[in-house]
Design a protein around this motif. Sequence first.
Motif, PDB file in Angstrom:
ATOM      1  N   LEU B 319      19.404  18.254  -7.374  1.00  0.00           N
ATOM      2  CA  LEU B 319      19.399  19.897  -7.675  1.00  0.00           C
ATOM      3  C   LEU B 319      19.569  20.658  -6.788  1.00  0.00           C
ATOM      4  O   LEU B 319      20.755  21.600  -6.654  1.00  0.00           O
ATOM      5  CB  LEU B 319      18.568  19.968  -9.027  1.00  0.00           C
ATOM      6  CG  LEU B 319      18.341  21.545  -9.547  1.00  0.00           C
ATOM      7  CD1 LEU B 319      19.742  21.412 -10.595  1.00  0.00           C
ATOM      8  CD2 LEU B 319      17.334  21.717 -10.183  1.00  0.00           C
ATOM      9  N   GLY B 320      18.347  20.713  -5.829  1.00  0.00           N
ATOM     10  CA  GLY B 320      18.372  21.556  -4.888  1.00  0.00           C
ATOM     11  C   GLY B 320      16.971  22.162  -4.862  1.00  0.00           C
ATOM     12  O   GLY B 320      16.142  21.695  -5.350  1.00  0.00           O
ATOM     13  N   GLY B 321      17.007  23.405  -4.384  1.00  0.00           N
ATOM     14  CA  GLY B 321      15.678  24.362  -4.034  1.00  0.00           C
ATOM     15  C   GLY B 321      15.109  24.402  -5.739  1.00  0.00           C
ATOM     16  O   GLY B 321      15.979  24.942  -6.279  1.00  0.00           O
ATOM     17  N   ILE B 322      13.889  24.114  -5.823  1.00  0.00           N
ATOM     18  CA  ILE B 322      13.372  24.424  -7.315  1.00  0.00           C
ATOM     19  C   ILE B 322      13.382  25.899  -7.747  1.00  0.00           C
ATOM     20  O   ILE B 322      13.961  26.019  -8.971  1.00  0.00           O
ATOM     21  CB  ILE B 322      12.169  23.699  -7.436  1.00  0.00           C
ATOM     22  CG1 ILE B 322      12.187  22.202  -7.400  1.00  0.00           C
ATOM     23  CG2 ILE B 322      11.460  24.352  -8.812  1.00  0.00           C
ATOM     24  CD1 ILE B 322      10.860  21.391  -7.261  1.00  0.00           C
ATOM     25  N   ILE B 323      12.967  26.708  -6.739  1.00  0.00           N
ATOM     26  CA  ILE B 323      12.908  27.975  -7.324  1.00  0.00           C
ATOM     27  C   ILE B 323      14.107  28.663  -7.272  1.00  0.00           C
ATOM     28  O   ILE B 323      14.711  29.367  -8.128  1.00  0.00           O
ATOM     29  CB  ILE B 323      12.121  28.878  -6.023  1.00  0.00           C
ATOM     30  CG1 ILE B 323      10.713  28.391  -5.883  1.00  0.00           C
ATOM     31  CG2 ILE B 323      12.151  30.250  -6.316  1.00  0.00           C
ATOM     32  CD1 ILE B 323       9.637  28.327  -7.340  1.00  0.00           C
ATOM     33  N   TYR B 324      15.059  28.217  -6.282  1.00  0.00           N
ATOM     34  CA  TYR B 324      16.535  28.750  -6.310  1.00  0.00           C
ATOM     35  C   TYR B 324      17.139  28.466  -7.591  1.00  0.00           C
ATOM     36  O   TYR B 324      17.709  29.508  -8.297  1.00  0.00           O
ATOM     37  CB  TYR B 324      17.128  28.222  -4.998  1.00  0.00           C
ATOM     38  CG  TYR B 324      18.803  28.514  -5.261  1.00  0.00           C
ATOM     39  CD1 TYR B 324      19.224  29.874  -4.780  1.00  0.00           C
ATOM     40  CD2 TYR B 324      19.507  27.553  -5.624  1.00  0.00           C
ATOM     41  CE1 TYR B 324      20.583  30.106  -4.889  1.00  0.00           C
ATOM     42  CE2 TYR B 324      21.180  27.798  -5.738  1.00  0.00           C
ATOM     43  CZ  TYR B 324      21.549  29.110  -5.273  1.00  0.00           C
ATOM     44  OH  TYR B 324      22.870  29.576  -5.415  1.00  0.00           O
ATOM     45  N   HIS B 325      16.918  27.294  -8.124  1.00  0.00           N
ATOM     46  CA  HIS B 325      17.415  26.937  -9.333  1.00  0.00           C
ATOM     47  C   HIS B 325      16.835  27.564 -10.481  1.00  0.00           C
ATOM     48  O   HIS B 325      17.487  27.686 -11.604  1.00  0.00           O
ATOM     49  CB  HIS B 325      17.548  25.409  -9.623  1.00  0.00           C
ATOM     50  CG  HIS B 325      18.751  24.768  -8.538  1.00  0.00           C
ATOM     51  ND1 HIS B 325      20.135  24.818  -9.034  1.00  0.00           N
ATOM     52  CD2 HIS B 325      18.915  24.559  -7.352  1.00  0.00           C
ATOM     53  CE1 HIS B 325      20.807  24.457  -8.091  1.00  0.00           C
ATOM     54  NE2 HIS B 325      20.299  24.274  -7.146  1.00  0.00           N
ATOM     55  N   GLU B 326      15.536  27.994 -10.451  1.00  0.00           N
ATOM     56  CA  GLU B 326      14.991  28.585 -11.554  1.00  0.00           C
ATOM     57  C   GLU B 326      15.559  30.059 -11.733  1.00  0.00           C
ATOM     58  O   GLU B 326      15.469  30.404 -12.916  1.00  0.00           O
ATOM     59  CB  GLU B 326      13.515  28.696 -11.282  1.00  0.00           C
ATOM     60  CG  GLU B 326      12.647  27.297 -11.109  1.00  0.00           C
ATOM     61  CD  GLU B 326      11.718  26.973 -12.139  1.00  0.00           C
ATOM     62  OE1 GLU B 326      10.980  27.795 -12.612  1.00  0.00           O
ATOM     63  OE2 GLU B 326      11.867  25.737 -12.793  1.00  0.00           O
ATOM     64  N   MET B 327      15.856  30.546 -10.621  1.00  0.00           N
ATOM     65  CA  MET B 327      16.517  31.928 -10.420  1.00  0.00           C
ATOM     66  C   MET B 327      18.063  31.972 -11.026  1.00  0.00           C
ATOM     67  O   MET B 327      18.407  32.964 -11.258  1.00  0.00           O
ATOM     68  CB  MET B 327      16.310  32.600  -9.335  1.00  0.00           C
ATOM     69  CG  MET B 327      14.762  32.849  -8.970  1.00  0.00           C
ATOM     70  SD  MET B 327      14.636  33.168  -7.272  1.00  0.00           S
ATOM     71  CE  MET B 327      15.437  34.614  -6.980  1.00  0.00           C
ATOM     72  N   LYS B 328      18.585  30.670 -10.942  1.00  0.00           N
ATOM     73  CA  LYS B 328      19.977  30.757 -10.988  1.00  0.00           C
ATOM     74  C   LYS B 328      20.630  31.389 -12.234  1.00  0.00           C
ATOM     75  O   LYS B 328      21.546  31.918 -12.303  1.00  0.00           O
ATOM     76  CB  LYS B 328      20.574  29.471 -11.061  1.00  0.00           C
ATOM     77  CG  LYS B 328      21.080  29.035  -9.588  1.00  0.00           C
ATOM     78  CD  LYS B 328      21.952  27.973  -9.496  1.00  0.00           C
ATOM     79  CE  LYS B 328      23.345  28.552  -8.823  1.00  0.00           C
ATOM     80  NZ  LYS B 328      24.320  27.048  -8.573  1.00  0.00           N
ATOM     81  N   LYS B 329      19.674  31.627 -13.331  1.00  0.00           N
ATOM     82  CA  LYS B 329      20.023  32.332 -14.657  1.00  0.00           C
ATOM     83  C   LYS B 329      20.273  33.698 -14.248  1.00  0.00           C
ATOM     84  O   LYS B 329      20.985  34.458 -15.106  1.00  0.00           O
ATOM     85  CB  LYS B 329      19.375  31.757 -15.942  1.00  0.00           C
ATOM     86  CG  LYS B 329      18.202  32.702 -15.982  1.00  0.00           C
ATOM     87  CD  LYS B 329      17.239  32.409 -17.287  1.00  0.00           C
ATOM     88  CE  LYS B 329      16.394  33.337 -17.536  1.00  0.00           C
ATOM     89  NZ  LYS B 329      15.524  33.089 -18.647  1.00  0.00           N
TER      90      LYS B 329
END
Lengths: 293, 371
Positions: B319-329
């Motif tokens: 997936l990638g960086g966890i925080i980055y992906h949490e922020m993607k929305k």
Amino acid sequence: MAIKDLPRDEYLLKGHAACPGCPITVALRIALKALGNKTILVIPACCSSVIQALYPKSGFNVPILNIAFEAAAAGASGVSAALKKLDKTDITPVVWAGDGGSYDIGIQALSGALERGTNFIYICYNNQMYSNTGIQRSGATPYGAWTTTTWTGKKEHQKELGEIVRAHHIPYVATATISYPEDLYAKVLKAKNMKGPRYIEIFAPCPPGWRFDMSKTIEMARLAVETGAWILYEEIDGQFAFTSYSKKILEGRDRKPIEEWLQLQGRFRHLTEDDMKKINSHLDEKWNQYKKS
Amino acid sequence: MIVIDTGNNIAALAAKMARPKVIAAYPITPQTKVVERIAEFVEKGELDTEYIHVESEHSAMTACIAASATGVRTFTATASHGLLLMHEMLHWAGLSRLPVVMVNVNRSIGPGWNIWSDLNDSLSQRDTGWIQFYASSNQEIFDNVIQAYKIAENEEIFLPAMVSYDGFILSHTSMPLDVPDQSKIDAFLPAFKPGWTLDVEHPITHGNIVSPKPYMDIRYSMEKAMKKAQKIIQEVGEEWGKKFGRPYGLVQEYRCDDADYVFVTMAALAAEAKVAVDNLRDKGEKAGLINLRTVRPFPYSQLKYDNMIVIDRDISPGLGGIIYHEMKKLNYTMYSFIAGIGGVDVSYKDIERMYQLAQDDKEGWYPLEVK
């Protein structure tokens, strides 16, 4: 004490969901009569965690903390520590766990709690298998027994959890079974009136798991003792003694042939002569050791 | 009073000043000093608590859950594999709505045995129903632990709370900080009032068989409590600010107002990023920083800038960086950097370099593969 003299108080109410002929409810009913209302039960995953009735109702009339499979003794450690800080040491934390949760997945937490001198009672009801998940082999399953994970019969003998517990040198260790209710009641009561870690193991024949008729539960427990397949003892501060019928066997009464117990159970239907020899020699060996010690 | 001490000693001190009645803990590097220090407090009679020397972290969390259910305040501390071993019981605490408070010292997960900082241990627990705080200084460790109790024990919340801080970078590093008097902590943090207890006078069966609909209701109420926690965290942080001069919210913003690019990171990396922001500003670059104090609840409402440079010291493989992906929305331009995995040092110079790379529209695993 005779059965008619047991306390009339009932903490196991109508509406629980145990199978007909279930030994657990018989055992728990008697144990709770001895423990009384100042009891907190900690119950890991086992048959007892699914027979309490459906949320939001409960057929058990003492506070219960259901906890993860391997965690019962650690849960009781937490309850016990909190009760001490709340100055409520008149309440007894009691684990009520099956053999899977005690012999196998929960043995680490059990050993830890015993070693720390935790003030609690650990009661293991032993039906010699994982019954809640549908009759799988456990460390308490005897040699030769069919289970859904030992289709041709278990190849190993059961371990002796009582012996492992005794190696922790705790104040009270006892075994009991439902066919000797006075003995069971007296042992739980004795444990209740002591402090520190106390361990009681209750032999609990399971009709669907062992493949016998649901009307025979008590008889199966009695035969297990009379054939010497299960022994009744207690150890108080290191003083070990057989009790009840097991004491009579130790003192010379004949053990009934083990076949009388085995042949009533479908789980042993397939046993060969060789299996019978192994079972008998294992039993003889154990009894020779009891008689020596 | 100003003291100079390590993150671990400060975590133990904060726990002591919160007056938990039961502590159950198991040693693990780099958390070990916390359990040693607590043992010292207890044996010297400075801390009136039942200290359970459990045989595993699984039992530590179980004992805290059971003690909390019996009606007392609890504490534990762990790191890395210890936290992973607790995983089942972290869910248990969350679903039981018990306000257990713990510190976790962030450390990489093996194999191989790597004891340096990495946030994958706590971030892989983000779905367990725990409020998660991250500290970027020893002061924040202290302040977060005390506030965590007040927030977790709020009757509208009743969720467990975890305060995480980087192994060695904070756990073993001495820093100056202000420690308020015990009387002021007592005034800030009232005695624990449990939401439910195992009471022999009013027996309840907790956790028996539950059918799908009421189970879903329980999950829904957790989600509502977690959403409500955003407000409570803010309020408690403001109260802390009024009483002790250090206000807190869900995030800490630094020089963001006119920023062209805003770093988003957390824990010790945020302290390093703060230095980078100052240096970049000195060079005329309009850089800013958002330091995530909480990851659960996730502070979406506070992340409202374009050109956010997200630095993850964690990775969800595939997936990638966890925080980055949490922020993607969020509908903003963002750049993702994976850095410092397994304790690889990330200095303010590296973070300044990431700023330049983002301007060139580049991102990726720093410094392994950036494009």
